[in-house]
Design an enzyme around this catalytic site. Structure first.
Site, PDB file in Angstrom:
ATOM      1  N   ILE A  13      91.883  70.460  37.766  1.00  0.00           N
ATOM      2  CA  ILE A  13      92.003  69.485  36.675  1.00  0.00           C
ATOM      3  C   ILE A  13      93.485  69.214  36.406  1.00  0.00           C
ATOM      4  CG2 ILE A  13      91.450  69.005  34.250  1.00  0.00           C
ATOM      5  CD1 ILE A  13      89.090  70.970  34.529  1.00  0.00           C
ATOM      6  N   ASP A  32     102.133  76.987  37.416  1.00  0.00           N
ATOM      7  CA  ASP A  32     100.952  77.439  38.152  1.00  0.00           C
ATOM      8  C   ASP A  32     101.331  78.654  38.984  1.00  0.00           C
ATOM      9  OD1 ASP A  32      98.201  75.532  38.936  1.00  0.00           O
ATOM     10  OD2 ASP A  32      98.528  77.465  39.928  1.00  0.00           O
ATOM     11  N   ASN A  33     100.415  79.599  39.133  1.00  0.00           N
ATOM     12  CA  ASN A  33     100.746  80.740  40.001  1.00  0.00           C
ATOM     13  C   ASN A  33     100.439  80.437  41.463  1.00  0.00           C
ATOM     14  OD1 ASN A  33      97.998  80.879  39.847  1.00  0.00           O
ATOM     15  ND2 ASN A  33      97.885  83.095  39.557  1.00  0.00           N
ATOM     16  N   GLY A  34      99.791  79.294  41.698  1.00  0.00           N
ATOM     17  CA  GLY A  34      99.509  78.878  43.071  1.00  0.00           C
ATOM     18  C   GLY A  34     100.556  77.896  43.572  1.00  0.00           C
ATOM     19  N   TYR A 147      83.991  85.938  30.534  1.00  0.00           N
ATOM     20  CA  TYR A 147      84.702  84.648  30.540  1.00  0.00           C
ATOM     21  C   TYR A 147      84.391  83.879  29.252  1.00  0.00           C
ATOM     22  CZ  TYR A 147      85.876  79.907  32.145  1.00  0.00           C
ATOM     23  OH  TYR A 147      86.383  78.644  32.269  1.00  0.00           O
TER      24      TYR A 147
END
Ligand code: UDP
Length: 327
Positions: A13, A32-34, A147
């Site tokens: 998103i 972002d960690n990616g 979650y």
């Protein structure tokens, strides 16, 4: 011009949200960690920067929050399989990371936009759900609910900070978001998982009897709602369902994908217990009441499921023979 921090900004998103914000002329920092793969096309805009780091890095979070006016907090672990296998990570990222951001937003009076989830309402049988519907959950010994509980707790914090420290906030509850550039094939949610099987010519595994339902919401519709809710002052201090209200069973979904994609795969059924073990529980029906978001900001999901599925399948299909991973 608004300065916006988007956590999870290179995710599914998030990458769309960054794109739409930049297109509107806002300044965007994506955290972002990616890798930045999904947002690389924004680097040339001059209004976009990317920080690769975790929301658990408190010092860095504080520095970034201080640079912006609005924080759109999308970063989370939102993969049902991981609720069962990594509950500790799910809780840590979803709770601690959110609290670092909230604390700083409250002390610096920055607007906090929180990506919550329809999971918050658990398996409340009275559908459709409005934003004030009851939460109906299983016990904490069932990992599935970690979650939901983490997200609901952060919703509580939003209201508490709003009331006691005048934090400006908006809560968004997403309903089964899908589309191009979402998860990698075979990962995460049901549509990329089904699609990987369809593309590989393997049997598509429907859990249970396939009668459980969801309201699938196209990613572009969702991202438009996020941007509007973040920037429109009318939304402030409220919680919104962000979803399509078209109810589709998982079996229908599989059949639709098969038809739209022109596939010939076999559909097979497997009990949930066999897939997830005991620490999981499925939601029988999940449908939003979308009256509030329509009334307050005039948004509704407009992409028909068949159209969205076609666009999703077309996006993933060309690379499928080279490597069956998402882009
Ligand atoms: N599902 C399925 N086959 C799969 C993956 C998922 O039948 O290979 C089902 C799953 O059991 C659930 C629904 O699809 O009933 C939606 O699952 P998803 O993981 O997308 O997320 P959820 O909406 O349950 O959070």
């Amino acid at each position: 011009m608004t300065n916006v921090l988007v956590t999870g900004g290179a995710g599914s998103i998030g990458s769309y949200v960054c794109e739409y914000l930049v297109a509107r002329g806002e300044n965007v920092i994506a955290l972002d960690n990616g890798p930045s793969l999904k947002v690389e096309h924004l680097f040339d805009s001059g209004r976009f920067s990317f920080v690769q780091d975790s929301v658990l890095n408190k010092d860095m979070i504080e520095r970034l929050v201080d640079k912006v006016d609005v924080v759109i907090h999308l970063a989370a672990i939102a993969d049902p399989k991981r609720y069962v296998t990594e509950p500790l990570n799910v809780l840590n990222v979803n709770l601690k990371g959110s609290l670092y951001l909230l604390d700083r937003c409250a002390s610096q009076k920055k607007k906090f936009i929180f990506a919550s989830t329809s999971e918050v309402l658990g398996r409340n049988p009275k559908v459709p759900w409005n934003e004030d519907a009851d939460r109906v959950l299983g016990p904490p010994s069932i990992n599935r609910w970690c979650y939901s509980t983490g997200k609901a707790l952060i919703e509580h914090y939003c209201y508490a900070y709003g009331q006691q420290e005048s934090l400006p906030f908006v809560i968004m509850r997403f309903f089964n978001v899908y589309g191009p550039r979402c998860d990698d094939l075979g990962q995460g949610r049901v549509i990329p998982i089904f699609l990987e099987k369809f593309l590989k010519g393997e049997p598509v595994v429907v859990h249970g009897d396939g009668k459980q339902t969801r309201c699938f919401t196209f990613i572009e519709d969702t991202a438009n709602a996020v941007v509007e809710l973040s920037l429109n002052p009318k939304a402030q201090g409220m919680c919104f369902n962000v979803g399509s209200d078209r109810e589709t069973s998982i079996l229908e979904l599989a059949e639709n994908m098969k038809r739209v994609g022109g596939f010939a795969n076999e559909l097979v059924f497997k009990p949930h217990l066999e897939i997830f073990g005991k620490s999981y529980e499925d939601i029988p029906r999940r449908i939003p009441d979308v009256g509030r978001i329509k009334e307050v900001i005039g948004w509704q999901a407009t992409t028909e499921l068949e159209d969205g599925l076609k666009r999703t399948i077309d996006f993933y299909r060309p690379t499928a023979s080279a490597s069956v991973t998402g882009r």
